[in-house]
Design an enzyme around this catalytic site. Structure first.
Site, PDB file in Angstrom:
ATOM      1  N   PHE A 128      21.240 -13.593 -17.881  1.00  0.00           N
ATOM      2  CA  PHE A 128      22.148 -14.121 -16.857  1.00  0.00           C
ATOM      3  C   PHE A 128      23.554 -13.642 -17.212  1.00  0.00           C
ATOM      4  CE2 PHE A 128      24.919 -17.496 -15.148  1.00  0.00           C
ATOM      5  CZ  PHE A 128      24.479 -17.549 -13.837  1.00  0.00           C
ATOM      6  N   SER A 137      35.132 -19.590 -18.713  1.00  0.00           N
ATOM      7  CA  SER A 137      35.324 -20.923 -18.118  1.00  0.00           C
ATOM      8  C   SER A 137      35.590 -20.842 -16.624  1.00  0.00           C
ATOM      9  CB  SER A 137      36.524 -21.630 -18.763  1.00  0.00           C
ATOM     10  OG  SER A 137      36.314 -21.838 -20.116  1.00  0.00           O
ATOM     11  N   ARG A 272      15.435 -44.463 -49.550  1.00  0.00           N
ATOM     12  CA  ARG A 272      16.330 -43.920 -50.570  1.00  0.00           C
ATOM     13  C   ARG A 272      17.158 -45.051 -51.193  1.00  0.00           C
ATOM     14  NH1 ARG A 272      16.622 -39.368 -53.655  1.00  0.00           N
ATOM     15  NH2 ARG A 272      18.776 -38.757 -54.081  1.00  0.00           N
ATOM     16  N   ILE A 341      23.651 -39.060 -44.094  1.00  0.00           N
ATOM     17  CA  ILE A 341      22.778 -40.072 -44.703  1.00  0.00           C
ATOM     18  C   ILE A 341      21.774 -39.398 -45.644  1.00  0.00           C
ATOM     19  CG2 ILE A 341      20.921 -41.735 -44.150  1.00  0.00           C
ATOM     20  CD1 ILE A 341      22.638 -42.513 -41.671  1.00  0.00           C
ATOM     21  N   GLU A 367      27.109 -23.054 -21.187  1.00  0.00           N
ATOM     22  CA  GLU A 367      26.855 -23.665 -19.868  1.00  0.00           C
ATOM     23  C   GLU A 367      28.053 -24.492 -19.390  1.00  0.00           C
ATOM     24  OE1 GLU A 367      23.973 -23.338 -17.939  1.00  0.00           O
ATOM     25  OE2 GLU A 367      23.114 -21.972 -19.419  1.00  0.00           O
TER      26      GLU A 367
HETATM   27  C1  LIG Z   1      25.945 -18.403 -27.963  1.00  0.00           C
HETATM   28  C2  LIG Z   1      26.465 -18.265 -26.565  1.00  0.00           C
HETATM   29  C3  LIG Z   1      25.605 -17.858 -25.558  1.00  0.00           C
HETATM   30  C4  LIG Z   1      26.085 -17.651 -24.252  1.00  0.00           C
HETATM   31  N1  LIG Z   1      25.226 -17.198 -23.291  1.00  0.00           N
HETATM   32  C5  LIG Z   1      25.735 -16.836 -22.068  1.00  0.00           C
HETATM   33  C6  LIG Z   1      24.895 -16.197 -21.091  1.00  0.00           C
HETATM   34  O1  LIG Z   1      23.689 -16.005 -21.296  1.00  0.00           O
HETATM   35  N2  LIG Z   1      25.451 -15.807 -19.921  1.00  0.00           N
HETATM   36  C7  LIG Z   1      26.767 -16.003 -19.630  1.00  0.00           C
HETATM   37  O2  LIG Z   1      27.208 -15.605 -18.548  1.00  0.00           O
HETATM   38  N3  LIG Z   1      27.594 -16.617 -20.531  1.00  0.00           N
HETATM   39  C8  LIG Z   1      27.109 -17.023 -21.741  1.00  0.00           C
HETATM   40  N4  LIG Z   1      27.929 -17.638 -22.671  1.00  0.00           N
HETATM   41  C9  LIG Z   1      29.353 -17.769 -22.372  1.00  0.00           C
HETATM   42  C10 LIG Z   1      29.832 -19.197 -22.201  1.00  0.00           C
HETATM   43  O3  LIG Z   1      29.420 -19.685 -20.958  1.00  0.00           O
HETATM   44  C11 LIG Z   1      31.372 -19.110 -22.358  1.00  0.00           C
HETATM   45  O4  LIG Z   1      31.641 -18.903 -23.722  1.00  0.00           O
HETATM   46  C12 LIG Z   1      32.043 -20.349 -21.863  1.00  0.00           C
HETATM   47  O5  LIG Z   1      31.913 -20.452 -20.478  1.00  0.00           O
HETATM   48  C13 LIG Z   1      33.530 -20.334 -22.240  1.00  0.00           C
HETATM   49  O6  LIG Z   1      34.146 -19.137 -21.878  1.00  0.00           O
HETATM   50  P1  LIG Z   1      35.068 -18.375 -22.954  1.00  0.00           P
HETATM   51  O7  LIG Z   1      34.312 -18.278 -24.212  1.00  0.00           O
HETATM   52  O8  LIG Z   1      35.537 -17.099 -22.345  1.00  0.00           O
HETATM   53  O9  LIG Z   1      36.297 -19.335 -23.183  1.00  0.00           O
HETATM   54  P2  LIG Z   1      37.608 -19.429 -22.275  1.00  0.00           P
HETATM   55  O10 LIG Z   1      37.249 -19.467 -20.843  1.00  0.00           O
HETATM   56  O11 LIG Z   1      38.571 -18.396 -22.715  1.00  0.00           O
HETATM   57  O12 LIG Z   1      38.157 -20.861 -22.725  1.00  0.00           O
HETATM   58  C14 LIG Z   1      38.642 -21.052 -24.059  1.00  0.00           C
HETATM   59  C15 LIG Z   1      38.723 -22.545 -24.347  1.00  0.00           C
HETATM   60  O13 LIG Z   1      39.670 -23.152 -23.459  1.00  0.00           O
HETATM   61  C16 LIG Z   1      39.066 -24.243 -22.797  1.00  0.00           C
HETATM   62  N5  LIG Z   1      39.578 -24.323 -21.432  1.00  0.00           N
HETATM   63  C17 LIG Z   1      39.375 -23.442 -20.432  1.00  0.00           C
HETATM   64  N6  LIG Z   1      39.999 -23.840 -19.317  1.00  0.00           N
HETATM   65  C18 LIG Z   1      40.616 -25.021 -19.618  1.00  0.00           C
HETATM   66  C19 LIG Z   1      41.410 -25.943 -18.882  1.00  0.00           C
HETATM   67  N7  LIG Z   1      41.692 -25.741 -17.588  1.00  0.00           N
HETATM   68  N8  LIG Z   1      41.879 -27.031 -19.522  1.00  0.00           N
HETATM   69  C20 LIG Z   1      41.602 -27.246 -20.834  1.00  0.00           C
HETATM   70  N9  LIG Z   1      40.855 -26.415 -21.577  1.00  0.00           N
HETATM   71  C21 LIG Z   1      40.357 -25.321 -20.970  1.00  0.00           C
HETATM   72  C22 LIG Z   1      37.594 -23.944 -22.789  1.00  0.00           C
HETATM   73  O14 LIG Z   1      36.855 -25.120 -22.682  1.00  0.00           O
HETATM   74  C23 LIG Z   1      37.404 -23.281 -24.137  1.00  0.00           C
HETATM   75  O15 LIG Z   1      37.253 -24.286 -25.108  1.00  0.00           O
HETATM   76  C24 LIG Z   1      27.452 -17.900 -23.963  1.00  0.00           C
HETATM   77  C25 LIG Z   1      28.315 -18.340 -24.973  1.00  0.00           C
HETATM   78  C26 LIG Z   1      27.836 -18.527 -26.257  1.00  0.00           C
HETATM   79  C27 LIG Z   1      28.799 -18.973 -27.326  1.00  0.00           C
END
Ligand SMILES: Cc1cc2nc3c(=O)[nH]c(=O)nc-3n(C[C@H](O)[C@H](O)[C@H](O)COP(=O)(O)OP(=O)(O)OC[C@H]3O[C@@H](n4cnc5c(N)ncnc54)[C@H](O)[C@@H]3O)c2cc1C
Length: 387
Positions: A128, A137, A272, A341, A367
């Site tokens: 996906f 995000s 324990r 624990i 997700e």
């Molecule tokens: C192991 C793993 C597997 C994944 N698998 C898939 C996959 O199969 N397909 C796919 O499409 N994606 C996948 N992802 C991507 C995942 O969905 C994204 O990492 C996630 O959506 C966050 O995007 P980003 O890492 O670019 O963080 P960013 O969008 O850059 O955000 C950085 C941080 O800022 C926070 N943030 C963002 N906007 C705001 C706001 N308005 N207010 C406050 N905080 C905010 C976010 O919560 C995050 O903590 C995967 C990620 C991981 C780690």
């Protein structure tokens, strides 16, 4: 509101619990602690059992050969089938069968023949592809991968980041910009991984050893127009719908390892002894167990509430966001306390805590991170005008 289990649901829960404890968990004694696949003969035996239980193809709509199981029952099963070491990302090692990419149920007949049915038969694996280096995000704004029309084809250039399992996949959904900025400019394409121009550039190593995340480089990838899923410009709605639906089972599966960790912590605290008395006699330990219990009951209730709304046909976007937020965070706390624990054993690879501890951390990001769930909930409270 009555969220108690029907007699049939209780029978199914008991059956899946027995299956996980008697058939799946014992196999893990002989596997690498980060394994996510079984040897073929063991896998085939488990599949035989899930078929006998009438639960093979969980998540596949009945008209496509899946069992008649509502969202609530599916959710209860997800809480159970993830209660083993690999359970968070490889529940029962896939023995319940893959539902494939749910968006393909809306595909054209030709697309279903070529992609959906072989996937349901277990012949093809998928990915996906939504997130990009520019951000996950807010994909509607972040997507920079571009598709240009060229005769009967589209030519796609760009890159994707974090895409789970693309290194093992045969095909997947790739979201690319075909129009201007924002939601309406995004289109969803079905692309095959062996087509020229589709390159898995590298595996991205994360806390999760199993099921790799990948970076994908897309260079002049030629995709026939008939491989658009849905409508041109309709890609964001497809992605969003999938993410919302996925949140309930995703939240439920977070709770599986957490319930198991809590159960193990209760047992261990009773046997324990330190300073001449069992750990369970100490208030410091009791309170950790109490906090686990409260976290688990709260999260389970919210997950089941969201499932019940989905079954009633009510809108459940906010409930799905709430349950994903609460379950992923609560499960992390429960696993952490249960590990504490267990003392040194908690961090040893002899027990499953260390794997759960690493993998559950990803659930606050994957997700849709916690902050994005809060954004969805805030939008509901404050109105759609929120950016
Ligand atoms: C192991 C793993 C597997 C994944 N698998 C898939 C996959 O199969 N397909 C796919 O499409 N994606 C996948 N992802 C991507 C995942 O969905 C994204 O990492 C996630 O959506 C966050 O995007 P980003 O890492 O670019 O963080 P960013 O969008 O850059 O955000 C950085 C941080 O800022 C926070 N943030 C963002 N906007 C705001 C706001 N308005 N207010 C406050 N905080 C905010 C976010 O919560 C995050 O903590 C995967 C990620 C991981 C780690």
């Amino acid at each position: 509101m009555d969220l108690s289990l029907t007699e049939e649901q209780q029978l199914i829960v008991d059956m899946v619990r027995r299956f996980v404890r008697e058939e799946v968990a014992p196999l893990e004694d002989d596997l690498d602690t980060d394994e996510d696949r079984l040897p073929p003969e063991q896998f085939a035996k488990l599949v035989e059992k899930t078929k006998e239980m009438g639960l093979y193809g969980l998540g596949i709509p009945p008209e496509y050969g899946g069992p008649e199981v509502d969202v609530m029952t599916n959710t209860l099963i997800a809480i159970e089938y993830s209660q083993h070491r690999a359970g968070l990302y490889a529940p029962c090692y896939g023995a319940f069968g893959g539902a494939g990419l749910s968006q393909l149920y809306e595909a054209t007949d030709e697309q279903k023949e070529k992609y959906l049915y072989p996937t349901l038969r277990g012949e093809k694996k998928t990915f996906f592809g939504l997130s990009e280096p520019s951000g996950g995000s807010d994909p509607a704004r972040a997507i920079q991968t571009r598709a240009e029309r060229d005769g009967d084809d589209w030519v796609i250039n760009g890159s994707k980041l974090w895409i789970s399992g693309a290194d093992r996949a045969d095909y997947g959904l790739l979201f690319a910009r075909t129009g201007g900025p924002g939601r309406a400019g995004v289109t969803c394409f079905i692309v095959e991984t062996q087509w020229p121009g589709f390159n898995v550039r590298r595996v991205v190593h994360t806390l999760r050893q199993a099921l790799h995340a990948t970076e994908i480089q897309i260079e002049n990838l030629r995709v026939p127009n008939e491989n658009i899923l849905g409508q041109e410009g309709g890609g964001f709605a497809i992605a969003n719908d999938r993410l919302t639906r996925q949140r309930i089972p995703y939240a439920a599966a977070c709770l599986g390892p957490a319930f198991k960790a809590h159960e193990m912590a209760i047992e261990y605290a009773q046997i324990r002894e330190t300073f001449g008395a069992p750990l369970s006699s100490r208030q410091g330990i009791q309170w950790m167990l109490v906090e686990n219990e409260v976290d688990l009951r709260t999260a389970r209730w919210l997950v089941l509430d969201a499932a019940a709304k989905a079954d009633r046909g009510d809108a459940f976007r906010t409930e799905a966001a709430i349950c994903k937020l609460v379950a992923s965070e609560a499960a992390g706390r429960v696993i952490d306390r249960s590990m504490q624990i267990h003392g040194g054993l908690g961090v040893a690879k002899d027990l499953p805590f260390e794997r759960w501890y690493r993998e559950i951390r990803i659930r606050r990001i994957g997700e849709g991170p916690s902050e994005v769930q809060k954004h969805v909930i805030a939008r509901d409270i404050l109105g759609a005008g929120l950016r």
